[in-house]
Design a protein around this motif. Structure first.
Motif, PDB file in Angstrom:
ATOM      1  N   UNK A   1       0.800  -1.229   0.000  1.00 53.12           N
ATOM      2  CA  UNK A   1       0.000   0.000   0.000  1.00 53.12           C
ATOM      3  C   UNK A   1       0.839   1.287   0.000  1.00 53.12           C
ATOM      4  N   UNK A   2       1.886   1.316   0.843  1.00 56.97           N
ATOM      5  CA  UNK A   2       2.634   2.581   0.929  1.00 56.97           C
ATOM      6  C   UNK A   2       3.351   2.875  -0.383  1.00 56.97           C
ATOM      7  N   UNK A   3       3.927   1.841  -0.988  1.00 52.98           N
ATOM      8  CA  UNK A   3       4.592   2.028  -2.293  1.00 52.98           C
ATOM      9  C   UNK A   3       3.579   2.562  -3.308  1.00 52.98           C
ATOM     10  N   UNK A   4       2.378   1.954  -3.309  1.00 47.70           N
ATOM     11  CA  UNK A   4       1.336   2.380  -4.268  1.00 47.70           C
ATOM     12  C   UNK A   4       0.864   3.801  -3.985  1.00 47.70           C
ATOM     13  N   UNK A   5       0.954   4.227  -2.713  1.00 48.32           N
ATOM     14  CA  UNK A   5       0.514   5.590  -2.373  1.00 48.32           C
ATOM     15  C   UNK A   5       1.425   6.643  -3.017  1.00 48.32           C
ATOM     16  N   UNK A   6       2.586   6.219  -3.499  1.00 50.09           N
ATOM     17  CA  UNK A   6       3.468   7.145  -4.225  1.00 50.09           C
ATOM     18  C   UNK A   6       3.048   7.256  -5.687  1.00 50.09           C
ATOM     19  N   UNK A   7       2.006   6.488  -6.067  1.00 49.78           N
ATOM     20  CA  UNK A   7       1.527   6.516  -7.454  1.00 49.78           C
ATOM     21  C   UNK A   7       2.308   5.568  -8.344  1.00 49.78           C
ATOM     22  N   UNK A   8       2.985   4.590  -7.741  1.00 47.61           N
ATOM     23  CA  UNK A   8       3.821   3.665  -8.521  1.00 47.61           C
ATOM     24  C   UNK A   8       3.198   2.271  -8.571  1.00 47.61           C
ATOM     25  N   UNK A   9       3.612   1.499  -9.585  1.00 49.78           N
ATOM     26  CA  UNK A   9       3.239   0.089  -9.690  1.00 49.78           C
ATOM     27  C   UNK A   9       4.509  -0.711  -9.896  1.00 49.78           C
ATOM     28  N   UNK A  10       4.593  -1.865  -9.281  1.00 51.12           N
ATOM     29  CA  UNK A  10       5.832  -2.635  -9.368  1.00 51.12           C
ATOM     30  C   UNK A  10       6.080  -3.235 -10.753  1.00 51.12           C
ATOM     31  N   UNK A  11       7.321  -3.190 -11.180  1.00 54.31           N
ATOM     32  CA  UNK A  11       7.769  -3.959 -12.351  1.00 54.31           C
ATOM     33  C   UNK A  11       7.770  -5.433 -11.914  1.00 54.31           C
ATOM     34  N   UNK A  12       7.163  -6.342 -12.719  1.00 56.73           N
ATOM     35  CA  UNK A  12       7.087  -7.743 -12.284  1.00 56.73           C
ATOM     36  C   UNK A  12       8.477  -8.385 -12.131  1.00 56.73           C
ATOM     37  N   UNK A  13       8.566  -9.329 -11.191  1.00 57.81           N
ATOM     38  CA  UNK A  13       9.834 -10.003 -10.913  1.00 57.81           C
ATOM     39  C   UNK A  13      10.452 -10.630 -12.169  1.00 57.81           C
ATOM     40  N   UNK A  14       9.596 -11.230 -13.021  1.00 57.80           N
ATOM     41  CA  UNK A  14      10.105 -11.864 -14.245  1.00 57.80           C
ATOM     42  C   UNK A  14      10.876 -10.853 -15.096  1.00 57.80           C
ATOM     43  N   UNK A  15      10.302  -9.647 -15.248  1.00 61.62           N
ATOM     44  CA  UNK A  15      10.964  -8.600 -16.040  1.00 61.62           C
ATOM     45  C   UNK A  15      12.278  -8.199 -15.384  1.00 61.62           C
ATOM     46  N   UNK A  16      12.264  -8.063 -14.053  1.00 66.00           N
ATOM     47  CA  UNK A  16      13.481  -7.650 -13.343  1.00 66.00           C
ATOM     48  C   UNK A  16      14.594  -8.679 -13.521  1.00 66.00           C
TER      49      UNK A  16
END
Ligand code: NDP
Length: 319
Positions: free
Chosen positions: A288-303
């Motif tokens: 939630x806190x990460x998303x509150x910055x307006x961000x979405x995670x890059x998926x692990x597979x891509x990383x």
């Protein structure tokens, strides 16, 4: 606007400097040895660096070392801290630079009345408190690692990050300095620097044949670009405060290897666990806190793919 980045030659900091320059900031950056091209060439080559990147020499262990680099900055990103496991003297090699370094940097921030400081902490300072971690447990920013548990388990790097974050919050409260901490799990993704850092090495060691077994461990992973963006938004957004856990997904090493195998079927990967105990369980980390910055995670597979492609390009992988 001018901002400061400590430990600028590192894996995470290099991305932070790149994105800050792209956003138009003047970046005052500290490195241990500005004359070492291995540590600075990639920074000097960044877009905007000629006009807006200024390198300073500073060492975490020297009092007053950061006064010059912090002067005139609106914000400071404190990322410098030793991250490696092969230590002979944990106190001198990890704990002192982490804790004294953090206090040195914060003292310079106080001296120049810096408005906001973003401290690169770690999930190491969050999840090691002896509480059970199982698939139904959701770890969040209210968790703090216990120095006693870290010591008992001889987790010296984890202890260094736990004590450094504790020291940062204490200094912030006592001196009225606005700080935010970013607490990432294992950070991977493309490397900008020419040297190999510890978390990228964790991926390389799985694929370069250096081990026939995989560790019986479950770790969280997150992309370096998400980590750098979170630092910048935590500084820019007036609403940003407290701690930010950064984990896209927690996987056991067996699961991580499955993903690598699907992406690179030709790789010879370790197929045996290092011990015959039950697999260490995974757990969850609140997003939630990460998303509150307006961000979405890059998926692990891509990383993972970005990491391996970059390790190939930089000739760390020669097959
Ligand atoms: P790197 O090893 O790439 O960077 C560490 C930086 O710290 C380097 O710039 C290094 O300088 C600097 N440093 C170490 N000791 C000193 C010292 N005595 N004086 C001045 N500078 C020093 O690691 P990362 O980019 O991965 O780590 C950056 C930060 O992120 C650290 O605080 C780390 O604890 C934290 N972190 C990292 C995670 C990861 O998975 N990578 C996960 C969670 C947190 P030099 O290049 O000269 O050695």
């Amino acid at each position: 606007k001018a901002v400061c980045v400590t430990g600028a030659s590192g894996f995470i900091a290099s991305w932070l400097v790149k994105l800050l320059l792209q956003r138009g900031y003047t970046v005052r950056a500290s490195v241990r040895d500005p004359a070492d091209p291995k540590k600075t060439q990639h920074l000097r080559a960044l877009e905007g660096a000629t006009e807006r990147l200024i390198l300073f020499k500073a060492n975490l262990l020297e009092g007053g070392s950061f006064d010059a680099v912090v002067e005139g900055c609106d914000g400071v990103f404190h990322t410098a801290s030793p991250f490696y496991h092969a230590v002979t003297n944990p106190q001198a090699e990890l704990i002192e630079p982490a804790v004294k370094g953090t206090l040195n940097v914060l003292a310079s921030c106080k001296k120049w009345s810096v408005k906001k400081v973003v401290v690169t902490s770690s999930m190491a300072a969050v999840a090691y408190n002896g509480k059970p971690r199982t698939p139904d447990v959701v770890v969040d920013e209210t968790w703090f690692s216990s120095p006693e548990v870290c010591e008992q388990q001889k987790q010296w790097y984890v202890l260094s990050k736990t004590l450094a974050e504790e020291a940062a919050w204490k200094f912030s409260k006592e001196n009225g300095i606005d700080i935010v901490t970013i607490n990432p799990a294992m950070v991977i993704g493309p490397l900008l620097q020419s040297t190999l850092n510890t978390s990228s090495a964790a991926i390389l060691n799985l694929i370069n044949g250096s081990s026939s077994t995989f560790p019986n461990a479950a770790f969280g992973w997150v992309n370096v670009k998400d980590v750098a963006k979170a630092h910048i938004l935590a500084f820019e957004l007036p609403s940003a405060s407290g701690r930010y856990c950064l984990v896209e997904r927690i996987v056991h090493y067996s699961e991580l290897l499955k993903i690598v195998h699907e992406l690179y079927p030709a790789f010879q990967l370790p197929d045996k666990c290092a011990d015959d105990k039950p697999f260490v369980p995974v757990y969850q980390v609140c997003k939630e806190k990460f998303k509150s910055l307006g961000l979405d995670y890059i998926p692990l597979e891509t990383s993972i793919k970005e990491t391996i492609e970059c390790l190939k390009e930089k000739n760390f992988i020669s097959f």
